[in-house]
Each structure stands twice: as C-alpha cells, then as structure tokens.
Write an enzyme that holds these catalytic residues in place. Sequence first.
Site, PDB file in Angstrom:
ATOM      1  N   CYS A 248       0.819  -1.220   0.000  1.00 27.63           N
ATOM      2  CA  CYS A 248       0.000   0.000   0.000  1.00 27.63           C
ATOM      3  C   CYS A 248       0.850   1.266   0.000  1.00 27.63           C
ATOM      4  O   CYS A 248       0.356   2.355  -0.297  1.00 27.63           O
ATOM      5  CB  CYS A 248      -0.912   0.014   1.213  1.00 27.63           C
ATOM      6  SG  CYS A 248      -1.835  -1.509   1.403  1.00 27.63           S
TER       7      CYS A 248
ATOM      8  N   HIS B 272      -3.984   6.672   3.246  1.00 28.94           N
ATOM      9  CA  HIS B 272      -4.284   5.351   2.697  1.00 28.94           C
ATOM     10  C   HIS B 272      -5.719   4.985   3.068  1.00 28.94           C
ATOM     11  O   HIS B 272      -6.163   5.252   4.187  1.00 28.94           O
ATOM     12  CB  HIS B 272      -3.308   4.317   3.270  1.00 28.94           C
ATOM     13  CG  HIS B 272      -3.603   2.925   2.804  1.00 28.94           C
ATOM     14  ND1 HIS B 272      -3.850   2.633   1.488  1.00 28.94           N
ATOM     15  CD2 HIS B 272      -3.708   1.748   3.475  1.00 28.94           C
ATOM     16  CE1 HIS B 272      -4.086   1.338   1.366  1.00 28.94           C
ATOM     17  NE2 HIS B 272      -4.010   0.784   2.559  1.00 28.94           N
TER      18      HIS B 272
ATOM     19  N   ASN C 218     -10.172  -1.010  -0.017  1.00 26.41           N
ATOM     20  CA  ASN C 218      -8.714  -0.856   0.045  1.00 26.41           C
ATOM     21  C   ASN C 218      -8.121  -1.373  -1.267  1.00 26.41           C
ATOM     22  O   ASN C 218      -8.205  -2.565  -1.556  1.00 26.41           O
ATOM     23  CB  ASN C 218      -8.202  -1.660   1.246  1.00 26.41           C
ATOM     24  CG  ASN C 218      -6.700  -1.588   1.416  1.00 26.41           C
ATOM     25  OD1 ASN C 218      -5.980  -1.090   0.544  1.00 26.41           O
ATOM     26  ND2 ASN C 218      -6.212  -2.099   2.530  1.00 26.41           N
TER      27      ASN C 218
HETATM   28  O1  UT7 Z   1      -3.840  -1.883   3.620  1.00 23.97           O
HETATM   29  C1  UT7 Z   1      -2.933  -2.354   4.565  1.00 23.97           C
HETATM   30  C2  UT7 Z   1      -3.280  -1.941   5.902  1.00 23.97           C
HETATM   31  N1  UT7 Z   1      -4.466  -2.654   6.358  1.00 23.97           N
HETATM   32  C3  UT7 Z   1      -5.098  -2.181   7.378  1.00 23.97           C
HETATM   33  O2  UT7 Z   1      -4.731  -1.148   7.857  1.00 23.97           O
HETATM   34  C4  UT7 Z   1      -6.222  -2.989   7.951  1.00 23.97           C
HETATM   35  C5  UT7 Z   1      -6.178  -2.889   9.450  1.00 23.97           C
HETATM   36  N2  UT7 Z   1      -7.186  -3.679  10.161  1.00 23.97           N
HETATM   37  C6  UT7 Z   1      -8.501  -3.415  10.069  1.00 23.97           C
HETATM   38  O3  UT7 Z   1      -8.930  -2.563   9.328  1.00 23.97           O
HETATM   39  C7  UT7 Z   1      -9.428  -4.198  10.985  1.00 23.97           C
HETATM   40  O4  UT7 Z   1      -8.661  -4.938  11.909  1.00 23.97           O
HETATM   41  C8  UT7 Z   1     -10.394  -5.147  10.240  1.00 23.97           C
HETATM   42  C9  UT7 Z   1     -11.437  -4.340   9.494  1.00 23.97           C
HETATM   43  C10 UT7 Z   1      -9.616  -6.016   9.264  1.00 23.97           C
HETATM   44  C11 UT7 Z   1     -11.142  -6.037  11.240  1.00 23.97           C
HETATM   45  O5  UT7 Z   1     -11.803  -5.245  12.214  1.00 23.97           O
HETATM   46  P1  UT7 Z   1     -11.669  -5.612  13.775  1.00 23.97           P
HETATM   47  O6  UT7 Z   1     -12.515  -4.644  14.495  1.00 23.97           O
HETATM   48  O7  UT7 Z   1     -10.206  -5.657  14.094  1.00 23.97           O
HETATM   49  O8  UT7 Z   1     -12.348  -7.021  13.839  1.00 23.97           O
HETATM   50  P2  UT7 Z   1     -11.739  -8.441  14.259  1.00 23.97           P
HETATM   51  O9  UT7 Z   1     -10.856  -8.969  13.192  1.00 23.97           O
HETATM   52  O10 UT7 Z   1     -11.203  -8.395  15.651  1.00 23.97           O
HETATM   53  O11 UT7 Z   1     -13.060  -9.303  14.288  1.00 23.97           O
HETATM   54  C12 UT7 Z   1     -14.111  -9.041  15.249  1.00 23.97           C
HETATM   55  C13 UT7 Z   1     -15.198 -10.066  15.063  1.00 23.97           C
HETATM   56  C14 UT7 Z   1     -14.686 -11.490  15.085  1.00 23.97           C
HETATM   57  O12 UT7 Z   1     -15.676 -12.284  15.727  1.00 23.97           O
HETATM   58  P3  UT7 Z   1     -15.481 -12.716  17.276  1.00 23.97           P
HETATM   59  O13 UT7 Z   1     -14.190 -13.482  17.313  1.00 23.97           O
HETATM   60  O14 UT7 Z   1     -15.419 -11.432  18.047  1.00 23.97           O
HETATM   61  O15 UT7 Z   1     -16.701 -13.528  17.523  1.00 23.97           O
HETATM   62  C15 UT7 Z   1     -14.637 -11.874  13.632  1.00 23.97           C
HETATM   63  O16 UT7 Z   1     -14.803 -13.264  13.415  1.00 23.97           O
HETATM   64  O17 UT7 Z   1     -15.826  -9.878  13.798  1.00 23.97           O
HETATM   65  C16 UT7 Z   1     -15.811 -11.108  13.073  1.00 23.97           C
HETATM   66  N3  UT7 Z   1     -15.682 -10.797  11.653  1.00 23.97           N
HETATM   67  C17 UT7 Z   1     -16.737 -10.566  10.862  1.00 23.97           C
HETATM   68  N4  UT7 Z   1     -18.046 -10.551  11.118  1.00 23.97           N
HETATM   69  C18 UT7 Z   1     -18.870 -10.247  10.087  1.00 23.97           C
HETATM   70  C19 UT7 Z   1     -14.533 -10.660  10.934  1.00 23.97           C
HETATM   71  N5  UT7 Z   1     -14.844 -10.339   9.665  1.00 23.97           N
HETATM   72  C20 UT7 Z   1     -16.200 -10.264   9.592  1.00 23.97           C
HETATM   73  C21 UT7 Z   1     -17.098  -9.952   8.561  1.00 23.97           C
HETATM   74  N6  UT7 Z   1     -18.423  -9.952   8.854  1.00 23.97           N
HETATM   75  N7  UT7 Z   1     -16.706  -9.630   7.318  1.00 23.97           N
END
Ligand code: UT7
Length: 333
Positions: free
Chosen positions: A119, A260, A290
């Site tokens: 990125c 970004h 993204n």
């Molecule tokens: O471009 C390079 C740089 N990239 C970034 O900067 C990305 C950085 N990270 C992020 O933007 C975020 O971490 C994400 C958007 C990828 C994820 O958000 P989060 O708030 O960190 O969620 P998480 O991964 O901790 O997931 C929370 C919950 C989980 O369920 P439990 O374990 O709490 O029951 C996941 O299984 O959300 C669940 N989950 C979803 N639920 C519905 C993960 N993906 C999804 C989804 N729909 N698509």
Amino acid sequence: MSEDKSVTDVCIAGTGSYVPEKILTNEELAQMVDTSDEWIFTRTGIRERRIAADGEFTSHMATHAARRALEQAGMEASELELIIVATITPDTFTPATACYVQQALGSYKAVAFDISAACSGFLYAMKLAKRLISDGAFQNALIIGAEKLSAVTNWQDRSTCVLFGDGAGAAVLRPSKPSEGAILATEMGTDGSLTHLLNIPGGAIACPTTAANVDQNLHTLTMLGKEVFKHAVNRMKDAAEKVITRAGLQPEDIACVIPHQANLRIIDAIADRLAVPNDRVFVNLDRYGNTSAAAVAIALDEAHRTGAFKRGDAIVMVVFGAGLTWAAAAVRW
Ligand code: UT7
C-alpha cells in the site's frame, strides 16, 4: 530515509485515475460469505468496491489512469522519461507491469520498472521519482499505483474479502516552473520484522503454485487485522508528523490530508492525532475499499479533480501497508 534537500523543485503536474466498471456491494458480499453491510460499514467504512473484468489486468488499469494524468499535465506519452508502477499484483512476474504500460502508451524513451511496497508503493515511487528528477537524471516521471487485488483475494474468507478492491491512480512529475508548487518533504520506512502480519504466502518461489497450495488458498492475502491496525495508526501518524515538520507546516496550514484508504477508523484516529479536522481529510474508501498501492493515488486524483485543494494549498499524503511499510509526502500544490 528522510532528507529532502533538492537541487531542483519537483511538482505534480497532473493526476489521473481509473476504476473498473463492475461494482460489488456489501449486500452482494453478504450473499457470498457470513457478513452484513452493517458489520462491514461500521468496522471499516466500506460500502462497495470495484472488481476488474476477467481479462482486465493491472497494466490496463494503470494505462487508463496514466492517460488521464498525462492529459491533465499537457504532456505527450512519447515525452516520458521514467515510468514506475507500484503494485503487488503485476500482470506477470517478469517483465515488470511498467513495461506493459510503456508499450500501451508508446513511451519508448522511458525507463520502466515496478516497485513492490504494497500500500506504500505510490509514495515510495513519488520519493524515488522526485529525487531522480531533482538530481537531473530524468526530466519527468509517470508514477502509478495499480492493483487487481480481486485476483489475490480469498472469496471464502470474510475477514479479508470484504476489504479489498481494484483500481489505479497515476501522477506526472516534472521540475517546477516559477509560481508552481513543489513536493516539499517525503518520508518512508520499513519494518521487516513484521512480514507475517500481512502477506500473500504462496504463488512465488518460497511457496510455489501447486494444486495443493492453491487448494489451501495460499496464493491469497492473509492479514492479522487487529495487529496491523495498531501499527498503521502509529506509523502513519509519525510519518505524517515528520513531513509536516520538515515542510515547515502547522496543522492549520494543511488544506487536505489524503491517507491510505484501508479503514475509516484508522483514518479518523490519524486525523485526530494530527489535529486536522475531519472535513479536511479525503475519504473515498466507502466506494472503492482498500486498493493497496492504488488507494492514495486514486484519492489524490479525486481530491484534486473535486476541488478538495487548489493551487498554493499544502496537502499531506500518508500511507501504510504490508512489509510493514509506510510513507508520507507534504506537497505545496
Ligand atoms: O492496507 C494495509 C493496511 N491494512 C489495514 O490497515 C487494515 C487494518 N485492520 C482493520 O482494518 C481491521 O482490523 C479489520 C477491518 C480487518 C477487522 O476489524 P476488527 O474490528 O479488528 O475485527 P476483528 O478482526 O477483531 O473481528 C471481530 C469479530 C470477530 O468475531 P469474534 O471473534 O469477536 O466472535 C470476527 O470473526 O468480527 C468477526 N468478523 C466478521 N463478522 C462479520 C470478521 N470479519 C467479519 C465480517 N463480517 N466480514
């Protein structure tokens, strides 16, 4: 890498972008994996993304964006001396995607190569091109961020497939004329101890494309999202602060921050830490998701064309990605 003492000032003479026609909405994704528009939008700020057609590759999107940037710069493709394409989704391992772009544009005078900095690639390319022009090695450069991330997305994995999209953005750089702006300061960095946080493990030499590896989706993007999030906020804030200071700017001098486009919560956190009001932060990730190296390049072009800043304004771009890599640039337009 941080010094910015230039022999000649270098400006951005034109910008361009391109996104594929096909829109994939959150509602459509919710038919494919266990997710919802509500989850995707509240956690990321994304509503929809663009998906390239089967026969539409990174070089094609890059070429469309490049033509628009050249047109705005009032420059012929044949005049180009340097083409740098930043991408992690090249048409082929070799030759570089920049060579296909050179062929499509007919820019046969130009030296053409790719850089792989995820990125952060577009701003890595900006720093390189700026230095090569200011040192007198080249009279102009076309820099492009272009990606077909849909080709390296695991469409069964809800934690990643909702995030990414396809597109391309480009800029033409050349020495500034009197009364024109300049790239004031640039910053870039890398932390190779964190390669495991965001990568495509397979499909290259260490983990070749075999039927077994493809069955395990090893040729697709994997990410430890929460970890990446933390590093993204800290690194982008630090990089942006460095270029703001080196350019002699105060937060209130900045007409537009172009970050970004990965997650609206990351963007809001950075705006907050830089003390720049949200209405001066450009966001288009709701429409494109993204797009890695393309994201800041598309955002720069859209911000420019929609009047988010004007001649004489100071803008700051800041990016973060796999590697981990990060970069920032302060520009007087
Ligand atoms: O471009 C390079 C740089 N990239 C970034 O900067 C990305 C950085 N990270 C992020 O933007 C975020 O971490 C994400 C958007 C990828 C994820 O958000 P989060 O708030 O960190 O969620 P998480 O991964 O901790 O997931 C929370 C919950 C989980 O369920 P439990 O374990 O709490 O029951 C996941 O299984 O959300 C669940 N989950 C979803 N639920 C519905 C993960 N993906 C999804 C989804 N729909 N698509």
